[in-house]
Design an enzyme around this catalytic site. Structure first.
Site, short mmCIF file in Angstrom:
data_model
loop_
_atom_site.label_atom_id
_atom_site.label_comp_id
_atom_site.label_asym_id
_atom_site.label_seq_id
_atom_site.Cartn_x
_atom_site.Cartn_y
_atom_site.Cartn_z
N VAL A 17 1.01 50.23 39.82
CA VAL A 17 0.73 49.04 38.92
C VAL A 17 -0.50 48.91 38.51
CG1 VAL A 17 1.24 46.58 38.36
CG2 VAL A 17 2.80 47.79 39.85
N GLU A 68 -8.18 41.65 71.96
CA GLU A 68 -7.06 42.62 72.47
C GLU A 68 -7.45 43.83 72.45
OE1 GLU A 68 -4.06 40.22 69.19
OE2 GLU A 68 -4.89 42.09 68.60
N HIS A 111 -7.74 43.31 58.65
CA HIS A 111 -7.28 42.05 58.17
C HIS A 111 -7.65 41.41 57.11
CE1 HIS A 111 -5.96 42.02 62.95
NE2 HIS A 111 -5.07 42.60 62.18
N GLY A 115 -1.17 38.31 51.84
CA GLY A 115 -2.16 37.84 52.48
C GLY A 115 -3.39 37.33 51.70
#
Length: 524
Positions: A270, A379, A459, A487
């Site tokens: 797009v 993590e 992120h 997001g």
């Protein structure tokens, strides 16, 4: 020969650039006639997949425009390339691989690969490309923030209790996420995760298993040699050949197509969104081939438009629409309040073997939410090539203020990204992270190979945030039936958690709100 290869890559890269902005010698569909569809979803990541399923179940004719290609898992286990042997499938329209240092850039053919990068000022942001969006390249982590930390980021108009009771569980049920079973955790492939569990306990920190969107039975088949080693070999960044990852193309999107009301159109990039007549929206896109060459330009008109191209893609479309006057009523908050989820990476040095070919990232989380400087989680994530034994890669996350922004560059017809990585807030988050690592190191005799790196993020969040550009249900202010469901809505952070679960839960809530209010019997 070298000159011929360089020329080939130059031509491929030039074609890819033309595809990204729509400036190619292309033909248009049916002499420029618009194709009408009731609803359009741009992007097929966590927000777009949720929107497409719920629209399809409601009986609304919908098309999903996805810039990337489909990645069908094959019985031969060779759908994706691997980090050890990358090829064009590794990166989106790039002449080289794009993994961060210390992995070197490796020349590859320009192709519509699965991993994309936005290089900005002060930060580089990673995102996925393909049917399934970032779920193709993420670690399957479905991590729910605490209510206390949630409201350090989100306005009170978003009801955490409702997300907790209805929408977080709904998303987990579709993704079929669950903690790693003990029999798998105890294998050699998860030695590094077990080491971090033990180190957290010695440091008096909470370490817990977290939900992962994997089919653990397929992981067991990998371990038994019945499936190609993927998860257990840390093959995450470029896709998972065994089929163990419950990426969105294998649940939400396949369920959406099964309704018979949703059509997914891959390789449709797009370029323009704007108002049409009678309160509708026009969407212009380039259909491209797998080398990024524009084949045809298409124009659609819809009643309902859902933007789900990710923080970078959605924000760029809105900024272009504002600059070019196709959505004139957009306010000046578009592009602002962008952040990195306080992502950081580093390597912990251990005296013993750590098995750098560990399995999936993030099967455990070390939580230091009462860190006196700022809350932090750690993590383990999959080791990448060239990392020697004795080192454990660790991803840190916190709560970053949305101090980044995107602006529209008319000359390149794309958005420029800016991040103040030396701001007071960034320094505070770094100090909090160092405080947690120091506590771990002192308790375990470990150390860091280098200071935490804040120059990349997996992120990216913000740019069309709740309360600034959109209302609490994602509708763009001043534009009925135009929604943001990805997001871009989130102001910079999901409060010490990986964002995918919260993005999908907010999208589920937005779709319920939308479907409960549309006039069902209105004719075209």
């Amino acid at each position: 020969m070298s000159q011929m290869l360089n020329r080939r890559r130059f031509l491929q890269a030039s074609a890819a650039a033309a595809a990204s902005v729509g400036v190619s010698a292309i033909r248009t569909t049916a002499a420029g006639v618009d194709e009408y569809v009731e609803a359009i979803v741009i992007g097929s990541g966590f927000g777009g997949a949720v929107a497409s399923l719920r629209l399809g179940q409601a009986g609304i004719e919908t098309i999903v425009l996805e810039r990337g290609r489909r990645w069908q898992i094959t019985d031969t286990g060779d759908t994706f390339c691997t980090t050890e042997n990358p090829d064009g499938r590794a990166a989106w329209l790039s002449p080289t691989t794009i993994l961060p240092p210390p992995v070197p850039e490796i020349p590859i053919d320009v192709f519509t690969g699965v991993l994309d990068i936005k290089r900005g000022n002060g930060i580089s942001a990673y995102q996925g490309a393909g049917v399934g969006g970032t779920s193709l390249v993420y670690g399957g982590i479905t991590y729910q923030p605490t209510e206390e930390l949630f409201y350090k980021v989100f306005p009170r108009s978003i009801k955490y209790s409702l997300l907790d009771r209805v929408y977080y569980p709904r998303v987990r049920s579709v993704l079929k996420s669950s903690p790693i079973p003990d029999d798998i955790l105890q294998t050699k492939y998860y030695l590094a995760s077990r080491i971090l569990q033990e180190q957290a306990a010695k440091a008096g920190l909470n370490a817990q298993k977290i939900d992962i969107a994997f089919d653990w039975d397929i992981v067991r088949q990998e371990i038994a040699g019945q499936k190609v080693a993927s998860i257990i070999a840390g093959q995450i960044y470029y896709g998972t050949n065994s089929g163990a990852k419950n990426s969105l193309d294998r649940n939400y999107l396949s369920m959406a197509e099964a309704t018979g009301n949703v059509k997914i159109r891959p390789l449709h990039l797009v370029t323009t969104i704007g108002e049409s007549e009678r309160g509708r929206y026009r969407v212009v896109c380039n259909q491209i081939n797998e080398q990024g060459v524009v084949l045809v330009q298409k124009s659609f008109v819809c009643r309902y438009l859902f933007l789900a191209a990710g923080s970078i893609g959605t924000t760029e479309l809105l900024l272009r629409a504002k600059t070019n006057g196709t959505l004139r009523r957009l306010n000046n908050q578009v592009g602002k309040f962008w952040g990195t989820n306080s992502d950081s990476t580093t390597l912990m040095i251990n005296a013993s073997e750590t098995n750098p070919t560990q399995g999936t990232p993030g099967v455990i989380s070390i939580e230091h939410l009462d860190n006196p400087i700022s809350p932090v989680i750690l993590e383990p994530f999959q080791a990448i090539p060239f990392i020697p034994q004795g080192l454990i890669p660790v991803l840190g996350q916190g709560i970053s203020k949305p101090q980044g922004y995107l602006t529209y560059n008319v000359s390149t017809q794309s958005a420029d990204l800016f991040w103040p990585n030396n701001s007071a807030d960034s320094q505070k988050n770094l100090q909090a992270l160092q405080y947690t690592y120091q506590r771990l190191n002192q308790a375990n005799g470990t150390s860091l190979a280098a200071p935490p790196n804040y120059t990349t993020t997996a992120h990216p969040l913000g740019g069309a945030t709740i309360g600034k550009v959109c209302d609490p249900h994602g509708q763009v202010m001043g534009y009925p039936n135009l929604f943001v469901v990805d997001g871009s809505l989130i102001p910079g952070s999901t409060a010490c958690s990986n964002p995918s679960l919260t993005i999908a839960a907010l999208a589920e809530q937005s779709m319920d709100h939308f479907l409960n209010r549309i006039p069902w019997h209105r004719k075209i």
